[in-house]
Design an enzyme around this catalytic site. Sequence first.
Site, PDB file in Angstrom:
ATOM      1  CB  SER A 124      -0.871  -0.023   1.267  1.00  0.00           C
ATOM      2  OG  SER A 124      -1.451   1.244   1.488  1.00  0.00           O
ATOM      3  CE1 TYR A 149      -4.133  -3.035   5.415  1.00  0.00           C
ATOM      4  CE2 TYR A 149      -3.654  -0.699   5.145  1.00  0.00           C
ATOM      5  CZ  TYR A 149      -3.904  -1.935   4.591  1.00  0.00           C
ATOM      6  OH  TYR A 149      -3.909  -2.084   3.226  1.00  0.00           O
ATOM      7  CE  LYS A 153      -1.604  -4.687   3.210  1.00  0.00           C
ATOM      8  NZ  LYS A 153      -1.828  -6.010   2.615  1.00  0.00           N
TER       9      LYS A 153
HETATM   10  P1  NAD Z   1     -10.931  -7.376   0.783  1.00  0.00           P
HETATM   11  O1  NAD Z   1     -11.130  -7.435   2.247  1.00  0.00           O
HETATM   12  O2  NAD Z   1     -12.098  -7.088  -0.078  1.00  0.00           O
HETATM   13  O3  NAD Z   1     -10.248  -8.726   0.266  1.00  0.00           O
HETATM   14  C1  NAD Z   1      -9.397  -9.493   1.072  1.00  0.00           C
HETATM   15  C2  NAD Z   1      -9.888 -10.927   1.018  1.00  0.00           C
HETATM   16  O4  NAD Z   1      -9.017 -11.746   1.812  1.00  0.00           O
HETATM   17  C3  NAD Z   1     -11.301 -11.088   1.585  1.00  0.00           C
HETATM   18  O5  NAD Z   1     -12.092 -11.810   0.675  1.00  0.00           O
HETATM   19  C4  NAD Z   1     -11.083 -11.885   2.887  1.00  0.00           C
HETATM   20  O6  NAD Z   1     -12.166 -12.725   3.174  1.00  0.00           O
HETATM   21  C5  NAD Z   1      -9.810 -12.644   2.576  1.00  0.00           C
HETATM   22  N1  NAD Z   1      -9.009 -13.001   3.749  1.00  0.00           N
HETATM   23  C6  NAD Z   1      -8.695 -12.218   4.811  1.00  0.00           C
HETATM   24  N2  NAD Z   1      -7.929 -12.909   5.668  1.00  0.00           N
HETATM   25  C7  NAD Z   1      -7.761 -14.144   5.149  1.00  0.00           C
HETATM   26  C8  NAD Z   1      -7.062 -15.311   5.571  1.00  0.00           C
HETATM   27  N3  NAD Z   1      -6.393 -15.340   6.726  1.00  0.00           N
HETATM   28  N4  NAD Z   1      -7.085 -16.409   4.795  1.00  0.00           N
HETATM   29  C9  NAD Z   1      -7.772 -16.400   3.622  1.00  0.00           C
HETATM   30  N5  NAD Z   1      -8.455 -15.334   3.164  1.00  0.00           N
HETATM   31  C10 NAD Z   1      -8.444 -14.210   3.928  1.00  0.00           C
HETATM   32  O7  NAD Z   1      -9.761  -6.314   0.516  1.00  0.00           O
HETATM   33  P2  NAD Z   1      -9.273  -5.667  -0.851  1.00  0.00           P
HETATM   34  O8  NAD Z   1      -9.687  -4.240  -0.856  1.00  0.00           O
HETATM   35  O9  NAD Z   1      -9.624  -6.537  -1.989  1.00  0.00           O
HETATM   36  O10 NAD Z   1      -7.707  -5.687  -0.600  1.00  0.00           O
HETATM   37  C11 NAD Z   1      -6.899  -6.761  -1.015  1.00  0.00           C
HETATM   38  C12 NAD Z   1      -5.494  -6.557  -0.487  1.00  0.00           C
HETATM   39  O11 NAD Z   1      -4.995  -5.312  -0.939  1.00  0.00           O
HETATM   40  C13 NAD Z   1      -5.395  -6.518   1.039  1.00  0.00           C
HETATM   41  O12 NAD Z   1      -4.206  -7.157   1.422  1.00  0.00           O
HETATM   42  C14 NAD Z   1      -5.332  -5.040   1.333  1.00  0.00           C
HETATM   43  O13 NAD Z   1      -4.667  -4.773   2.547  1.00  0.00           O
HETATM   44  C15 NAD Z   1      -4.540  -4.538   0.147  1.00  0.00           C
HETATM   45  N6  NAD Z   1      -4.789  -3.107  -0.131  1.00  0.00           N
HETATM   46  C16 NAD Z   1      -6.069  -2.683  -0.345  1.00  0.00           C
HETATM   47  C17 NAD Z   1      -6.307  -1.340  -0.587  1.00  0.00           C
HETATM   48  C18 NAD Z   1      -7.705  -0.832  -0.799  1.00  0.00           C
HETATM   49  O14 NAD Z   1      -7.905   0.381  -0.793  1.00  0.00           O
HETATM   50  N7  NAD Z   1      -8.706  -1.667  -1.013  1.00  0.00           N
HETATM   51  C19 NAD Z   1      -5.234  -0.435  -0.626  1.00  0.00           C
HETATM   52  C20 NAD Z   1      -3.941  -0.919  -0.418  1.00  0.00           C
HETATM   53  C21 NAD Z   1      -3.728  -2.264  -0.179  1.00  0.00           C
HETATM   54  C1  UD1 Z   2      -6.972   4.826   3.728  1.00  0.00           C
HETATM   55  C2  UD1 Z   2      -5.983   4.386   4.762  1.00  0.00           C
HETATM   56  C3  UD1 Z   2      -4.848   3.636   4.078  1.00  0.00           C
HETATM   57  C4  UD1 Z   2      -5.406   2.461   3.285  1.00  0.00           C
HETATM   58  C5  UD1 Z   2      -6.466   2.964   2.313  1.00  0.00           C
HETATM   59  C6  UD1 Z   2      -7.171   1.837   1.615  1.00  0.00           C
HETATM   60  C7  UD1 Z   2      -6.136   5.972   6.628  1.00  0.00           C
HETATM   61  C8  UD1 Z   2      -5.461   7.090   7.332  1.00  0.00           C
HETATM   62  N1  UD1 Z   2      -5.503   5.535   5.509  1.00  0.00           N
HETATM   63  O1  UD1 Z   2      -6.304   5.692   2.814  1.00  0.00           O
HETATM   64  O2  UD1 Z   2      -3.925   3.171   5.034  1.00  0.00           O
HETATM   65  O3  UD1 Z   2      -4.370   1.814   2.566  1.00  0.00           O
HETATM   66  O4  UD1 Z   2      -7.463   3.723   3.021  1.00  0.00           O
HETATM   67  O5  UD1 Z   2      -7.913   1.064   2.495  1.00  0.00           O
HETATM   68  O6  UD1 Z   2      -7.185   5.503   7.016  1.00  0.00           O
HETATM   69  N2  UD1 Z   2     -12.503  11.150   3.417  1.00  0.00           N
HETATM   70  C9  UD1 Z   2     -13.519  12.021   3.777  1.00  0.00           C
HETATM   71  N3  UD1 Z   2     -14.656  11.486   4.279  1.00  0.00           N
HETATM   72  C10 UD1 Z   2     -14.861  10.153   4.443  1.00  0.00           C
HETATM   73  C11 UD1 Z   2     -13.811   9.274   4.067  1.00  0.00           C
HETATM   74  C12 UD1 Z   2     -12.653   9.810   3.566  1.00  0.00           C
HETATM   75  O7  UD1 Z   2     -13.376  13.237   3.637  1.00  0.00           O
HETATM   76  O8  UD1 Z   2     -15.922   9.748   4.920  1.00  0.00           O
HETATM   77  C13 UD1 Z   2     -11.264  11.712   2.848  1.00  0.00           C
HETATM   78  C14 UD1 Z   2     -10.020  11.398   3.664  1.00  0.00           C
HETATM   79  O9  UD1 Z   2      -9.828  12.373   4.657  1.00  0.00           O
HETATM   80  C15 UD1 Z   2      -8.937  11.418   2.575  1.00  0.00           C
HETATM   81  C16 UD1 Z   2      -9.681  10.909   1.322  1.00  0.00           C
HETATM   82  O10 UD1 Z   2     -11.071  11.120   1.587  1.00  0.00           O
HETATM   83  O11 UD1 Z   2      -8.503  12.723   2.332  1.00  0.00           O
HETATM   84  C17 UD1 Z   2      -9.454   9.444   1.026  1.00  0.00           C
HETATM   85  O12 UD1 Z   2      -9.741   8.684   2.197  1.00  0.00           O
HETATM   86  P1  UD1 Z   2      -9.809   7.080   2.197  1.00  0.00           P
HETATM   87  O13 UD1 Z   2     -10.698   6.621   1.113  1.00  0.00           O
HETATM   88  O14 UD1 Z   2     -10.137   6.647   3.582  1.00  0.00           O
HETATM   89  O15 UD1 Z   2      -8.334   6.660   1.789  1.00  0.00           O
HETATM   90  P2  UD1 Z   2      -6.929   7.071   2.449  1.00  0.00           P
HETATM   91  O16 UD1 Z   2      -7.091   7.846   3.685  1.00  0.00           O
HETATM   92  O17 UD1 Z   2      -6.105   7.682   1.375  1.00  0.00           O
END
Ligand code: NAD
Ligand code: UD1
Length: 338
Positions: A124, A149, A153
Amino acid sequence: MAILITGGCGYIGSHTCIEMIKAGYDIVVIDNYYNSKPEALKRTRELAGKDFPFYECDIRDAEGLKKIFAAHNIEAVIHFAGLKAVGESVSKPLEYFDNNVGGTVTLCEVMRDCGCKRMIFSSSATVYGMKNPSPLNETMEIGGVTNPYGRTKWMVEQVLDDLCYSDPEWSAVKLRYFNPIGAHESGRIGEDPNGIPNNLMPYVSQVAVGKLQQLAVFGDDYDTHDGTGVRDFIHVVDLARGHVKAVAYALAHTGCEAINLGTGHGYSVLDLVKAFEKVNGVKVPYRIAPRREGDIAVCYSDPSKAAKLLGWEAELGLEDMCRDSWRWQSGNPKGYDA
Ligand code: NAD
Ligand code: UD1
């Protein structure tokens, strides 16, 4: 030969399954359904137009994993499985370290024992911490992360560095995602958060559909063009395609690489709200609220390394992201529960 996808029923995983199949790969999917539902798997199979093996398995279950590696010829793993809620990680740190760090170590041990040494890892942009200036690039020092969290990572990135250093047969691509939003253009799969969303786009779309009353914009006094936070929003299908390219890269190279997946453009919270309203012809009532603790003003990528190493760049724009998020949300107001 097949690619194992952990967490393949989740938001990014389900979109990646489809793109991997489109690109001609055989896939095997595992998930423990902690944060996803069988309905997501069903729809992913429909959209992929091809069946694939699925196992309900936890990445911390070494014996379960070994059986899957024994049953399939796995040449690489795309590792999405993990917990991802920042606030929850503050109140449940042990669960996050156990699942995200411990689970990844168990998975890597099984991979090593089964002779599969190629991994694409979901990292991330949060690993860049609070101090690095945008555009963020992969040569910058990482760390200074503000929550458990994010630290998981950061720690897994170190684990993969050390693993690749210890054994030159390993290949690890650490993909640093910026802010994935949007959904498959069919509107059949998308992000389905439990309870009240923490992230911006699910909140915006739930306000638009009438599930939530009003968006709270966290701060309008940042040093940005309109005072609200700026982020690098990336369409989840572009992100999924980045994984297809990363798999090809990992199959052809050894060593450990961190690679940003972002668009390189920053949009503010209000830019996103206005684009969403305009593209979809809906209203998103909002109020200005205090800043959220731990937020930074600006976060966007330098995506040039992905272009150079993977031959990948994002193709979809903010309007596509808003349109597709809304198609998913409006067609499935209760997510996969409908
Ligand atoms: P998500 O929660 O939708 O998907 C994760 C999946 O992993 C889920 O289906 C969950 O059931 C499964 N899971 C969790 N723990 C498990 C375990 N121990 N064994 C098997 N399955 C398990 O999340 P996502 O948004 O699809 O994110 C996927 C990955 O990307 C995650 O590692 C997340 O941290 C990373 N990531 C996501 C974002 C984002 O904004 N969505 C940003 C940066 C990184
Ligand atoms: C957040 C997490 C980051 C994670 C990512 C994806 C924090 C501090 N960071 O990133 O670690 O990898 O999500 O899961 O939580 N915002 C509003 N109102 C809302 C929600 C968000 O104004 O109800 C604003 C936030 O202040 C920010 C932007 O929208 O400026 C994006 O927020 P968000 O979607 O939560 O993502 P990040 O904070 O970038």
